[in-house]
Design a protein around this motif. Structure first.
Motif, PDB file in Angstrom:
ATOM      1  N   THR A   1       0.534  -1.493   0.240  1.00 59.94           N
ATOM      2  CA  THR A   1       0.345  -0.422  -0.449  1.00 59.94           C
ATOM      3  C   THR A   1       0.704   1.050   0.152  1.00 59.94           C
ATOM      4  OG1 THR A   1      -1.763  -0.945   0.888  1.00 59.94           O
ATOM      5  CG2 THR A   1      -1.939   1.051   1.285  1.00 59.94           C
TER       6      THR A   1
ATOM      7  N   THR B   1      -3.919  10.204 -13.939  1.00 60.59           N
ATOM      8  CA  THR B   1      -3.696   8.673 -12.786  1.00 60.59           C
ATOM      9  C   THR B   1      -2.591   7.863 -13.302  1.00 60.59           C
ATOM     10  OG1 THR B   1      -5.638   8.051 -14.492  1.00 60.59           O
ATOM     11  CG2 THR B   1      -6.506   8.662 -12.693  1.00 60.59           C
TER      12      THR B   1
ATOM     13  N   ARG C   1      -0.493   6.842  -9.562  1.00 56.38           N
ATOM     14  CA  ARG C   1      -0.122   5.520  -9.929  1.00 56.38           C
ATOM     15  C   ARG C   1       1.289   5.298 -10.026  1.00 56.38           C
ATOM     16  NH1 ARG C   1      -3.974   2.481  -9.374  1.00 56.38           N
ATOM     17  NH2 ARG C   1      -6.449   2.871  -9.853  1.00 56.38           N
TER      18      ARG C   1
ATOM     19  N   ALA D   1       2.764   6.095  -7.068  1.00 58.70           N
ATOM     20  CA  ALA D   1       2.467   4.605  -6.159  1.00 58.70           C
ATOM     21  C   ALA D   1       3.213   3.497  -6.062  1.00 58.70           C
ATOM     22  CB  ALA D   1       1.203   4.607  -6.335  1.00 58.70           C
TER      23      ALA D   1
ATOM     24  N   LEU E   1     -10.199   7.184 -10.003  1.00 56.58           N
ATOM     25  CA  LEU E   1      -9.002   6.566  -9.478  1.00 56.58           C
ATOM     26  C   LEU E   1     -10.649   5.492  -8.664  1.00 56.58           C
ATOM     27  CD1 LEU E   1      -6.823   8.275  -8.392  1.00 56.58           C
ATOM     28  CD2 LEU E   1      -6.118   6.306  -9.496  1.00 56.58           C
TER      29      LEU E   1
ATOM     30  N   ILE F   1      -5.306   9.491   0.259  1.00 58.29           N
ATOM     31  CA  ILE F   1      -5.699   8.144  -0.273  1.00 58.29           C
ATOM     32  C   ILE F   1      -4.924   7.201  -0.378  1.00 58.29           C
ATOM     33  CG2 ILE F   1      -6.729   9.140  -2.908  1.00 58.29           C
ATOM     34  CD1 ILE F   1      -4.910   9.033  -4.452  1.00 58.29           C
ATOM     35  N   GLU F   2      -5.661   6.082  -0.643  1.00 61.59           N
ATOM     36  CA  GLU F   2      -4.756   4.491  -0.380  1.00 61.59           C
ATOM     37  C   GLU F   2      -4.406   3.704  -1.500  1.00 61.59           C
ATOM     38  OE1 GLU F   2      -4.877   2.638   3.205  1.00 61.59           O
ATOM     39  OE2 GLU F   2      -5.329   1.261   2.030  1.00 61.59           O
ATOM     40  N   ILE F   3      -3.528   3.063  -2.315  1.00 63.42           N
ATOM     41  CA  ILE F   3      -3.415   2.576  -3.795  1.00 63.42           C
ATOM     42  C   ILE F   3      -2.628   1.588  -3.381  1.00 63.42           C
ATOM     43  CG2 ILE F   3      -2.439   2.355  -5.751  1.00 63.42           C
ATOM     44  CD1 ILE F   3      -3.060   5.227  -6.237  1.00 63.42           C
TER      45      ILE F   3
ATOM     46  N   GLU G   1      -6.703  -1.148  -6.793  1.00 56.43           N
ATOM     47  CA  GLU G   1      -8.158  -0.522  -5.655  1.00 56.43           C
ATOM     48  C   GLU G   1      -7.090   1.049  -5.158  1.00 56.43           C
ATOM     49  OE1 GLU G   1     -10.999  -2.149  -5.567  1.00 56.43           O
ATOM     50  OE2 GLU G   1     -10.268  -3.970  -6.594  1.00 56.43           O
ATOM     51  N   THR G   2      -8.140   1.840  -5.292  1.00 49.91           N
ATOM     52  CA  THR G   2      -8.159   2.728  -3.922  1.00 49.91           C
ATOM     53  C   THR G   2      -8.819   3.050  -3.248  1.00 49.91           C
ATOM     54  OG1 THR G   2      -6.833   3.898  -6.615  1.00 49.91           O
ATOM     55  CG2 THR G   2      -7.826   5.909  -4.959  1.00 49.91           C
TER      56      THR G   2
END
Length: 216
Positions: free
Chosen positions: A2, A131, A135, A138, A162, A185-187, A191-192
């Protein structure tokens, strides 16, 4: 693994008082905007930020710089995080546009995707580049907390993309992101998750002086 992205709209600019669409125009921060950037830097230390990224526009760079400096990090400038080009609306207020073409403003308010201002960047294209940048961050900073300084419209569009929400309704789903506030936010893979929205970074005001509690 994550990754947490701490999304921040840049500090207040000189066009905020009149609520002009800045878009890709470079607009200077106000003294309040500079103070918001300073508050963000202090907050980033408390939050344990591991990396700092931002849009190439100067208002985002100047907002991100205090955090990067105090953390001893280089700012990762992401072209994909530049604000949406508003075309006909660039540098104008909604009222100015409505006076000239009320039907164009009505279409925009109804659906910001199908009713985008003439000559503006398509919402879907902005969503794709935004996005992709988020990403990429992330993926390269897995397990980290990444501070990302960008823009009001771009970040709202990215959040809708997202989270699987309609792009044309970004203005209604997320009415605004506050200057200098954090939306987390958590990626995790594809999934977000939205963890928080518009959390202020300024320290709370000092309590007003008053009588000492009994027993002190």
């Amino acid at each position: 693994m994550t990754t947490r992205l701490l999304l921040v709209r840049h500090g207040e600019t000189e066009w905020h008082a009149e609520n002009r669409y800045a878009g890709v125009t470079d607009v200077a921060l106000t003294p309040r905007g500079v103070a918001q950037a300073t508050d963000l830097g202090a907050w980033a230390v408390r939050a344990g930020v591991d990396a700092v990224a931002c849009s190439p526009l100067s208002r985002a760079r100047l907002t991100a710089s205090p955090a990067a400096e105090v953390l001893g990090l280089a700012v990762e400038v992401q072209e994909g995080l530049k604000e949406v080009d508003f075309g006909w609306g660039e540098g104008r207020t909604i009222q100015e546009m409505a006076d000239e073409d009320p039907e164009a403003v009505r279409r925009f308010r109804e659906d910001a995707d199908s009713g985008a201002f003439p000559g503006s960047e398509p919402v879907a294209r902005a969503a794709e580049r935004a996005t992709a940048s988020l990403r990429d961050l992330a993926d390269r900073h897995q397990g980290d907390r990444v501070l990302v300084v960008a823009h009001n419209t771009l970040l709202r569009i990215a959040l809708c993309e997202l989270l699987g929400l309609p792009l044309g309704r970004y203005r209604r789903i997320f009415p605004r992101l506050d200057n200098g506030a954090v939306t987390e936010i958590e990626i995790r893979g594809p999934e977000t998750a939205l963890r928080s929205l518009n959390v202020p970074t300024a320290p709370p005001p000092a309590p007003a002086p008053g009588p000492s509690p009994a027993g002190d």
